[in-house]
Scaffold this active site. Structure first.
Site, PDB file in Angstrom:
ATOM      1  N   LYS A 135       0.863  -1.178   0.000  1.00 34.23           N
ATOM      2  CA  LYS A 135       0.000   0.000   0.000  1.00 34.23           C
ATOM      3  C   LYS A 135       0.902   1.231   0.000  1.00 34.23           C
ATOM      4  CE  LYS A 135      -4.459   1.047   0.457  1.00 34.23           C
ATOM      5  NZ  LYS A 135      -5.621   0.339  -0.088  1.00 34.23           N
TER       6      LYS A 135
ATOM      7  N   GLY B 166     -24.269   3.578   3.798  1.00 35.36           N
ATOM      8  CA  GLY B 166     -23.455   4.076   2.682  1.00 35.36           C
ATOM      9  C   GLY B 166     -24.034   3.603   1.363  1.00 35.36           C
TER      10      GLY B 166
ATOM     11  N   GLY C  97     -22.874   4.638  -1.783  1.00 34.47           N
ATOM     12  CA  GLY C  97     -21.969   5.078  -2.844  1.00 34.47           C
ATOM     13  C   GLY C  97     -21.783   3.974  -3.867  1.00 34.47           C
TER      14      GLY C  97
ATOM     15  N   VAL D  24     -20.107   1.129  -3.853  1.00 29.14           N
ATOM     16  CA  VAL D  24     -20.286  -0.246  -3.380  1.00 29.14           C
ATOM     17  C   VAL D  24     -21.684  -0.455  -2.785  1.00 29.14           C
ATOM     18  CG1 VAL D  24     -19.469  -1.969  -1.706  1.00 29.14           C
ATOM     19  CG2 VAL D  24     -17.815  -0.621  -3.017  1.00 29.14           C
TER      20      VAL D  24
HETATM   21  P1  NAD Z   1     -17.959   5.834  -2.076  1.00 29.71           P
HETATM   22  O1  NAD Z   1     -17.245   7.081  -1.707  1.00 29.71           O
HETATM   23  O2  NAD Z   1     -18.452   5.671  -3.478  1.00 29.71           O
HETATM   24  O3  NAD Z   1     -19.231   5.623  -1.128  1.00 29.71           O
HETATM   25  C1  NAD Z   1     -19.174   5.764   0.256  1.00 29.71           C
HETATM   26  C2  NAD Z   1     -20.513   6.339   0.683  1.00 29.71           C
HETATM   27  O4  NAD Z   1     -20.587   6.301   2.107  1.00 29.71           O
HETATM   28  C3  NAD Z   1     -20.709   7.799   0.260  1.00 29.71           C
HETATM   29  O5  NAD Z   1     -21.943   7.939  -0.404  1.00 29.71           O
HETATM   30  C4  NAD Z   1     -20.672   8.559   1.589  1.00 29.71           C
HETATM   31  O6  NAD Z   1     -21.481   9.719   1.570  1.00 29.71           O
HETATM   32  C5  NAD Z   1     -21.194   7.507   2.538  1.00 29.71           C
HETATM   33  N1  NAD Z   1     -20.882   7.725   3.948  1.00 29.71           N
HETATM   34  C6  NAD Z   1     -19.749   8.164   4.514  1.00 29.71           C
HETATM   35  N2  NAD Z   1     -19.860   8.192   5.846  1.00 29.71           N
HETATM   36  C7  NAD Z   1     -21.089   7.711   6.147  1.00 29.71           C
HETATM   37  C8  NAD Z   1     -21.809   7.482   7.346  1.00 29.71           C
HETATM   38  N3  NAD Z   1     -21.260   7.756   8.544  1.00 29.71           N
HETATM   39  N4  NAD Z   1     -23.066   6.977   7.269  1.00 29.71           N
HETATM   40  C9  NAD Z   1     -23.627   6.712   6.080  1.00 29.71           C
HETATM   41  N5  NAD Z   1     -22.990   6.918   4.900  1.00 29.71           N
HETATM   42  C10 NAD Z   1     -21.752   7.411   4.933  1.00 29.71           C
HETATM   43  O7  NAD Z   1     -16.968   4.641  -1.656  1.00 29.71           O
HETATM   44  P2  NAD Z   1     -17.072   3.124  -2.099  1.00 29.71           P
HETATM   45  O8  NAD Z   1     -16.120   2.881  -3.205  1.00 29.71           O
HETATM   46  O9  NAD Z   1     -18.490   2.749  -2.227  1.00 29.71           O
HETATM   47  O10 NAD Z   1     -16.447   2.401  -0.804  1.00 29.71           O
HETATM   48  C11 NAD Z   1     -17.207   2.165   0.356  1.00 29.71           C
HETATM   49  C12 NAD Z   1     -16.386   1.345   1.341  1.00 29.71           C
HETATM   50  O11 NAD Z   1     -15.991   0.119   0.736  1.00 29.71           O
HETATM   51  C13 NAD Z   1     -15.073   2.012   1.786  1.00 29.71           C
HETATM   52  O12 NAD Z   1     -14.821   1.635   3.128  1.00 29.71           O
HETATM   53  C14 NAD Z   1     -14.031   1.381   0.893  1.00 29.71           C
HETATM   54  O13 NAD Z   1     -12.746   1.391   1.496  1.00 29.71           O
HETATM   55  C15 NAD Z   1     -14.581  -0.044   0.790  1.00 29.71           C
HETATM   56  N6  NAD Z   1     -14.128  -0.768  -0.399  1.00 29.71           N
HETATM   57  C16 NAD Z   1     -14.399  -0.285  -1.642  1.00 29.71           C
HETATM   58  C17 NAD Z   1     -14.010  -1.032  -2.760  1.00 29.71           C
HETATM   59  C18 NAD Z   1     -14.318  -0.568  -4.156  1.00 29.71           C
HETATM   60  O14 NAD Z   1     -14.155  -1.364  -5.095  1.00 29.71           O
HETATM   61  N7  NAD Z   1     -14.778   0.654  -4.358  1.00 29.71           N
HETATM   62  C19 NAD Z   1     -13.323  -2.251  -2.589  1.00 29.71           C
HETATM   63  C20 NAD Z   1     -13.085  -2.724  -1.302  1.00 29.71           C
HETATM   64  C21 NAD Z   1     -13.498  -1.973  -0.211  1.00 29.71           C
END
Ligand code: NAD
Length: 354
Positions: free
Chosen positions: A81, A183, A185, A187
């Site tokens: 990382k 959340g 977003g 995922v």
């Molecule tokens: P993203 O930024 O697209 O979505 C995250 C969402 O969570 C946003 O809409 C944000 O407003 C919301 N959020 C933040 N704090 C919050 C809270 N306290 N309560 C409710 N909602 C809240 O990110 P993502 O890519 O969807 O990733 C989400 C999680 O999954 C992260 O922890 C990331 O590390 C993990 N992850 C993502 C991937 C990937 O492929 N994108 C892979 C493995 C792990």
């Protein structure tokens, strides 16, 4: 600053490099935890840290997490990382990314980078101009591995939730099963859509409340305020936003039978896994259930090097193995009394020869 090898998160990492480039103003850390199974692979985070120690802790903790995640996903990759320490104004320049790319390149493939928080596909394209040790680049052909990892992560989580529902509730489908999604977003939104398609009952929450509301009206779901989602009475709580939400207080608030979601590092500390198990809540270890994205990104990298098939179906085939891996963890947990996170950690450590 204390020596990094005295940090509690230092776990015999194979390489920890601090990069300072006066010209561009770059300060970065590259940490390679293990290359036992292959090059240390994991994204680059661009983040403003209050203190440099926090950046070092992130690099150490996240690179070890990548060793575990890649090993448990059956990928021929180790764990690494990088973190780039942003200024308080979070200025990111092409010369900074170029200096970072040169540092990655100088490691000769010991570390392979990709996007993480604060780094876009476009940033990775800049990095890729100076080093070939990059994954997560845009792909133009939909039938090929690669592109946005979010939908692949969501698919693995959906399949993992179905496996958890089968294990804990004895149901073959999520139809009528109530899932609270934190959340919405990339995922969480993808997970919600897949669950809705199979008839799950959903409660959605996001700090961007408009985001949760518009998805809820599209899917016919309910919503909850961000500070209420963890205490919604439901079958499955699916965290897809922040890490470290499962601490004493968070675990006490849960009113569910299963925790299964994509957020990284959901357990605040090691003792919180057994605490969850003690409450009778089945936990899907985060780095096992959320590996869909890294599977896609890694196959894209290996495909470019002609070391793996490029076919998108190969990505789907490997994601389809996630539920079986979770079931194996839960069975071992039922048999031994160790919590699922402890079982997963031991399995991962054995795979990387630790
Ligand atoms: P993203 O930024 O697209 O979505 C995250 C969402 O969570 C946003 O809409 C944000 O407003 C919301 N959020 C933040 N704090 C919050 C809270 N306290 N309560 C409710 N909602 C809240 O990110 P993502 O890519 O969807 O990733 C989400 C999680 O999954 C992260 O922890 C990331 O590390 C993990 N992850 C993502 C991937 C990937 O492929 N994108 C892979 C493995 C792990």
């Amino acid at each position: 600053m204390t020596a990094f090898w005295t940090e509690p998160d230092y776990d015999d990492h194979e390489l920890v490099e601090v990069i300072r480039d006066r010209n561009s103003g770059l300060t970065a850390i590259i940490a390679v935890h293990s290359t036992h199974l292959g090059p240390g692979a994991g994204g680059t985070r661009f983040w403003h840290y209050a203190e440099p120690e926090a950046a070092m802790r992130d690099a150490l903790r996240l690179s070890r997490g990548m060793s575990y995640k890649n090993a448990m996903a059956g990928l021929p990759m180790g764990g690494g990382k990088a973190v780039i320490l942003a200024n308080s104004d979070r200025a990111k320049t092409p010369t900074m990314l170029a200096a970072f790319a040169d540092a990655v390149d100088a490691l000769g493939g010991k570390y392979v980078t990709a996007e993480d928080v604060g780094i876009s596909e476009a940033d990775m394209a800049v990095v890729a101009e100076r080093t070939k040790f990059v994954s997560g680049l845009p792909v133009s052909d939909e039938d090929k591995a690669g592109g946005d990892p979010g939908p692949f992560t969501a698919l693995g989580i959906f399949l993992g939730i179905k496996a958890a529902v089968k294990h804990k509730l004895g149901k073959d489908s999520v139809e009528g099963v109530h899932v609270a999604v934190q959340g919405t977003g990339s995922v969480g939104g993808g997970v919600a859509r897949l669950l809705a398609k199979e008839g799950a009952r959903l409660t959605l929450s996001d700090i961007h409340e408009d985001r949760a509301h518009s998805l809820a009206s599209e899917l016919g779901a309910d919503t909850a305020a961000p500070d209420a989602i963890m205490s919604v009475a439901c079958d499955v709580f699916s965290p897809n936003a922040l890490g470290a939400i499962l601490d004493e207080e968070g675990i006490a608030r849960l009113d569910c039978q299963v925790v299964a979601g994509g957020a990284n590092n959901q357990l605040k500390r090691d003792e919180h896994g057994p605490m969850l198990a003690k409450r009778g809540i089945l936990y899907a270890p985060d780095y096992v259930i959320n590996a869909g994205g890294i599977i896609s990104v890694t196959l894209e990298y290996l495909c470019r090097r002609e070391q793996a098939p490029c076919d998108i179906n190969e990505v789907r085939k490997r994601i389809a193995l996630i539920p079986g891996r979770l079931e194996q963890i839960w069975q071992e947990s039922d048999r031994t009394g160790a919590s699922p996170d402890q079982v997963a950690d031991r399995m991962a450590q054995a795979l990387i020869g630790r």
